[in-house]
Design a protein around this motif. Structure first.
Motif, short mmCIF file in Angstrom:
data_model
loop_
_atom_site.label_atom_id
_atom_site.label_comp_id
_atom_site.label_asym_id
_atom_site.label_seq_id
_atom_site.Cartn_x
_atom_site.Cartn_y
_atom_site.Cartn_z
N VAL B 46 -49.25 36.62 37.22
CA VAL B 46 -50.43 36.82 36.38
C VAL B 46 -51.69 36.56 37.20
N PHE B 47 -51.68 35.44 37.92
CA PHE B 47 -52.84 35.12 38.77
C PHE B 47 -53.09 36.21 39.79
N ASN B 48 -52.01 36.64 40.43
CA ASN B 48 -52.14 37.67 41.46
C ASN B 48 -52.76 38.94 40.91
N MET B 49 -52.41 39.25 39.65
CA MET B 49 -52.97 40.46 39.06
C MET B 49 -54.43 40.27 38.66
N ILE B 50 -54.76 39.10 38.17
CA ILE B 50 -56.15 38.85 37.80
C ILE B 50 -57.05 38.93 39.02
N THR B 51 -56.55 38.38 40.13
CA THR B 51 -57.41 38.27 41.31
C THR B 51 -57.29 39.45 42.26
N GLY B 52 -56.54 40.47 41.87
CA GLY B 52 -56.55 41.69 42.66
C GLY B 52 -55.54 41.76 43.79
N PHE B 53 -54.69 40.75 43.93
CA PHE B 53 -53.70 40.81 45.02
C PHE B 53 -52.53 41.71 44.67
N ILE B 54 -52.31 41.87 43.37
CA ILE B 54 -51.27 42.80 42.91
C ILE B 54 -51.88 43.69 41.84
N ARG B 55 -51.45 44.95 41.83
CA ARG B 55 -51.98 45.85 40.81
C ARG B 55 -51.05 45.88 39.60
N PRO B 56 -51.57 45.66 38.42
CA PRO B 56 -50.70 45.71 37.24
C PRO B 56 -50.24 47.13 36.96
N ASP B 57 -49.06 47.26 36.37
CA ASP B 57 -48.57 48.57 35.96
C ASP B 57 -49.39 49.10 34.81
N SER B 58 -49.75 48.19 33.91
CA SER B 58 -50.57 48.61 32.77
C SER B 58 -51.39 47.41 32.31
N GLY B 59 -52.39 47.69 31.53
CA GLY B 59 -53.21 46.59 31.02
C GLY B 59 -54.54 46.55 31.73
N GLU B 60 -55.38 45.65 31.26
CA GLU B 60 -56.75 45.62 31.75
C GLU B 60 -57.22 44.19 31.94
N VAL B 61 -58.03 43.99 32.95
CA VAL B 61 -58.68 42.68 33.11
C VAL B 61 -60.17 42.93 33.11
N LYS B 62 -60.84 42.28 32.16
CA LYS B 62 -62.29 42.49 32.07
C LYS B 62 -63.00 41.17 32.33
N PHE B 63 -63.88 41.19 33.29
CA PHE B 63 -64.63 39.99 33.62
C PHE B 63 -66.09 40.24 33.31
N ARG B 64 -66.61 39.50 32.38
CA ARG B 64 -67.99 39.68 31.94
C ARG B 64 -68.26 41.13 31.58
N GLY B 65 -67.31 41.70 30.87
CA GLY B 65 -67.49 43.05 30.41
C GLY B 65 -67.12 44.12 31.42
N GLU B 66 -66.99 43.75 32.67
CA GLU B 66 -66.66 44.77 33.68
C GLU B 66 -65.16 44.82 33.93
N ASN B 67 -64.65 46.02 34.02
CA ASN B 67 -63.22 46.19 34.27
C ASN B 67 -62.92 45.94 35.74
N ILE B 68 -62.26 44.86 36.02
CA ILE B 68 -62.02 44.52 37.43
C ILE B 68 -60.58 44.79 37.86
N THR B 69 -59.82 45.45 36.98
CA THR B 69 -58.38 45.60 37.24
C THR B 69 -58.05 46.20 38.59
N ARG B 70 -58.85 47.20 39.01
CA ARG B 70 -58.45 47.90 40.22
C ARG B 70 -59.23 47.47 41.45
N LEU B 71 -60.00 46.39 41.32
CA LEU B 71 -60.81 45.97 42.46
C LEU B 71 -60.00 45.22 43.50
N LYS B 72 -60.54 45.22 44.72
CA LYS B 72 -59.88 44.48 45.79
C LYS B 72 -60.16 42.99 45.64
N PRO B 73 -59.28 42.17 46.19
CA PRO B 73 -59.46 40.72 46.03
C PRO B 73 -60.85 40.23 46.42
N PHE B 74 -61.36 40.66 47.57
CA PHE B 74 -62.64 40.11 47.99
C PHE B 74 -63.76 40.54 47.06
N GLU B 75 -63.61 41.74 46.48
CA GLU B 75 -64.63 42.19 45.53
C GLU B 75 -64.63 41.31 44.28
#
Lengths: 287, 245, 323
Positions: B46-75
């Motif tokens: 779960v952590f890895n997916m939130i922080t961008g180290f792994i890409r989830p198969d489905s679902g969304e992570v929104k940080f302050r309204g922005e969809n960060i699901t597909r971003l790279k870890p450093f971003e």
């Protein structure tokens, strides 16, 4: 028609030779996780020892071959014990060390034997005609010996107890330790086997290609290409990829020139690593 | 409800194994949330997916309204979400100070840092906060394990995260180090730092957090305050056979 | 909290500048003592290899990914310079920058291709680029001179002394630039990528950017050096792209001490001089090189620099962290 047969036969022969060198390389990679850049040097030493024993000392072929292979296997194990063992975790250093060793052996050969190619007489003289193509007995023997040893190795790994323990270390070192398998011994044995196999290739190739001090580099990098394509540590992959390389090189050599054939494996490495970093036939082991 | 972090329907399968299934979570500013579950439950995934180290198969992570699901870890780090690592590796051949200086060169921190302040001064402040100031010139590989963990947290804090994710921070710590860590976490919480903590050691965790999420076999089975969770039969069941403290 | 002011304060900077200043002075003043053109040419070679080894070190010594194909950049720019000179009459003040730009583009290419690769895979791909270039040179006899290469390139200057100063000043500039770059945040970030790329990314560093930029800088510098060499020798040949050159540069940096910029300077000077003085031994010098590398890796992996600085510290009782 003759061309096709020629390509097929030559491709198979070279594929077989490459596989002798590549399976040893992939074993080490798969088992010990290291890239041994002096692997090509084992091939070279095999050839030079064959020259020394057979041509210079006039010892008969079977004994010479045996001594050459045994000597190289021991050298391989010594390198593992003295050089690689203290550096097991530092992959960058192992790369540099084994490269330096390879160059060291190259210069040693220069020093002892000089820069000119050293000839070795064919073990069996003569040739046969197959589909309108002349194939020397030496090449045929090489093919059969290579195939035989690759099969023997495969049986050893899959069927014998020692072989299976080596395989176990390759898959999961920690589990293997828990089961009481001594991984250091496994590493050393693997090194000895892979060195020996490369030496066999060198011995049998020496009548076909002369022994030269720079002959260690092309089999090494081709073996690397093969291992990358076939997948790390995969015996089956190495065999298939070796044949693939043998055929493609022969084909390119026929269509264009030998120089271009030498580029095949280079392009293959880049393409494979860029497009599929885990190798084409591998089980997905992370690059 | 003003959620800073919103995770919806996050799922991930490896090969044939469903590691995480339909994970939902809402995190508000200032929350201190614990994620618990037996080993292999999928918490780190779960952590890895939130922080961008792994890409989830489905679902969304929104940080302050922005969809960060597909971003790279450093971003993602540069947007204000930073994590520590379960296996504390850090930068072994660099000093503690250098370790904490690295985040100071991230885009995010570069923008926020006072122009005049040298990076090493900023880094020293974070070391001080974790009580590691006297170790600043020590190579990370020479630090005792407990301090290494604190160093990792100092490093993560140096990215000035809006949300800090701690991955099993108590694992491998002895009683003394654990209480130092607890105090540090409490202090950060009081200062308003939003945090999510994965932990296997329940006793230390349940004393700290406001809210607990329990995951078993990749699925959330319960959510609530520590009291509710401790009494939840499903949670108790999952931990049966495991050491309960 | 004693000491950290000193670690980062101006005193450290001036100390380093002093050391390099002395080095630069020696280089600039040496011709007053050394007049024999033979030695000037030898020192030219030393300068050349220092630049190559230091540029290699910036990438591989810091990120830990061993580049086995540095010759790709050297020869790429060398041939570019030679071609521009032979076909368009460009002189060195144009060909060297042009070579540098081409090399930087090569660096961009290899950098992007190898982004996700590490260790032996990285090494293999870098090797392949070099080897492919070499083979391409060998087969292109009409356009690129094939085995013979291209001759008649305009000379760099009209005397060994001129070449000495040109290369010497270039070397000093490169050494100073790379050294202070390595001690800056750029260098620290590169080291963090080499130590633990995941943690570096997890700290907000755009590792892609830094890796590619490091590649481009490393390549560009090596390229300019290659173009310079082309003019000095008035000739380029496929051997400029051969893996033995890559290996040689690598060994110089390793023996001297990877990841320090200073180490490769020593390694380059040492191995070049040894090379020369052992010329009578013919091919055996490579034997000694490789033997030396083996010995260094086994017994002093951080190279000569580490040996020297440990010795220095023991003598002066100085407990500070290494330079």
């Amino acid at each position: 028609m003759t061309a096709l047969v020629s390509i097929f036969v030559l491709g198979t022969i070279w594929g077989a030779v490459y596989s002798l060198i590549a399976v040893g390389f992939t074993l080490i990679f798969g088992v010990a996780g290291i890239v041994n850049l002096s692997h090509g040097a084992f091939y070279m030493l095999g050839a030079y020892l064959a020259y020394t024993f057979m041509t210079l000392l006039n010892i008969n072929v079977p004994l010479s071959a045996l001594m050459a292979v045994a000597a190289v296997a021991l050298i391989g194990m010594a390198i593992d014990y003295l050089g690689i063992r203290p550096l097991r975790e530092r992959h960058a250093y192992v790369l540099i060390l084994t490269l330096a060793l390879a160059l060291f052996f190259q210069e040693l050969m220069y020093g002892i034997y000089g820069p000119y190619g050293k000839p070795v007489k064919s073990f069996v003289v003569g040739e046969i005609v197959l589909g309108g193509v002349y194939i020397s007995y030496q090449k045929l023997i090489t093919l059969f010996v290579a195939a035989a040893f690759v099969i023997l190795l495969w049986l050893f790994i899959k069927k014998t107890k020692t072989g299976k323990s080596i395989s176990a270390v390759a898959q999961n070192k920690d589990a293997a330790i828990l089961m009481g398998i001594q991984y250091e011994k496994a590493y050393r044995m693997t090194m000895g086997i892979s060195a020996g196999l490369a030496a066999i290739a060198g011995v049998f190739i020496s009548p076909i290609l002369e022994a030269v001090p720079t002959m260690w580099s092309f089999p090494l990098f081709k073996a690397f290409a093969i291992v990358i394509i076939g997948g790390l540590g995969s015996l089956e992959g190495a065999i298939i990829a070796s044949l693939l390389l043998g055929y493609s090189e022969t084909l390119v050599s026929f269509l264009f020139s030998a120089n271009y054939a030498d580029m095949v494996y280079l392009i293959a490495i880049i393409l494979v690593l860029v497009l599929r970093p885990t190798g084409i036939l591998s089980k997905g082991r992370r690059a | 409800m003003d959620a800073v972090l919103e995770i919806q329907g996050m799922s991930k399968a490896f090969g044939g194994l469903q590691a995480v299934k339909n994970f939902d979570l809402q995190v508000r500013k200032g929350d201190l949330i614990g994620i618990i579950g037996p080993n292999g439950a999928g918490k780190t995934t779960v952590f890895n997916m939130i922080t961008g180290f792994i890409r989830p198969d489905s679902g969304e992570v929104k940080f302050r309204g922005e969809n960060i699901t597909r971003l790279k870890p450093f971003e993602i780090v540069n947007r204000g979400l930073c994590r520590t690592f379960q296996l504390v590796d850090l930068f072994k051949e660099m000093t503690a100070l250098e370790n904490v200086m690295i985040p100071c060169f991230s885009h995010r921190v570069r923008q926020r840092r006072a122009q005049e302040e040298k990076p090493w001064k900023t880094a020293m402040k974070f070391l001080e906060e974790m009580g590691l100031a006297k170790r600043f010139n020590e190579y990370a590989k020479n630090l005792p394990f407990g301090e290494l963990r604190l160093l990792d947290i100092a490093r993560a804090m140096a990215t000035q995260p809006d949300i800090l994710l701690l991955d099993e921070p108590f694992s491998g710590l002895d009683v003394e180090d654990a209480s130092v860590l607890s105090a540090a976490i409490k202090q950060m919480h009081q200062k308003g730092q939003t945090m999510i903590i994965i932990e296997h050691r329940l006793r230390d965790l349940l004393k700290l957090v406001d809210r607990v999420v329990a995951i078993v076999f990749g699925e959330k089975i319960a959510e609530g305050n520590p009291q509710e969770i401790m009494n939840n039969p499903k949670v108790v069941n999952a931990y049966l056979g495991e050491r309960r403290d | 909290m004693e000491g950290y002011e000193e670690l980062f304060g101006p005193r450290r900077f001036y100390r380093r500048l002093l050391g390099l200043g002395i080095f630069s002075a020696i280089v600039l003043l040496a011709p007053l003592v050394v007049e024999d053109p033979y030695y000037l040419e030898l020192l030219f070679l030393c300068h050349y290899y220092v630049i190559l080894a230091c540029s290699w070190d910036l990438l591989s010594g810091f990120t830990g990914n061993i580049n086995f194909g540095h010759a790709f950049f050297i020869a790429g720019a060398g041939y570019t310079g030679a071609l521009l000179n032979l076909n368009l009459g460009w002189q060195y003040w144009l060909t060297l920058p042009a070579g540098g730009i081409i090399a930087a583009l090569f660096g961009l290419l290899v950098g992007v291709v190898t982004l996700r690769l590490k260790g032996p895979y990285f090494a293999a791909v870098t090797f392949c680029f070099g080897a492919l270039l070499y083979k391409w040179f060998m087969v292109s006899s009409k356009s690129l001179g094939g085995e013979e290469g291209l001759s008649g390139v305009a000379s760099l200057s009209d005397s060994p002394l001129g070449n000495y100063y040109f290369s010497g000043i270039f070397m000093i500039a490169v050494v100073l630039g790379l050294y202070f770059l390595s001690k800056s945040s750029f260098g620290l970030i590169l080291r963090s990528i080499g130590e633990n790329e995941t943690a570096s990314e997890g700290s907000g560093i755009n590792t892609i950017y830094f890796k590619v930029v490091a590649f481009m800088i490393s390549a560009a510098i090596a390229g300019v050096a290659g173009a310079m060499y082309a003019h000095a020798q008035m000739h380029v040949g496929p051997e400029m792209a051969h893996d033995s050159l890559s290996a040689l540069v690598l060994m110089m940096a390793v023996v001297g001490g990877m990841g320090s910029i200073i180490g490769p300077i020593m390694g380059a000077y040492l191995l070049t001089m040894v090379n020369e003085s052992l010329r009578f031994m013919g091919e055996l010098r490579l034997l000694i090189y490789s033997g030396a590398v083996v010995a260094v890796i086994l017994f002093a992996p951080k190279g000569l620099l580490e040996i020297l600085s440990q010795g220095f510290r023991r003598v002066t009782g100085d407990r500070q962290k290494a330079v």
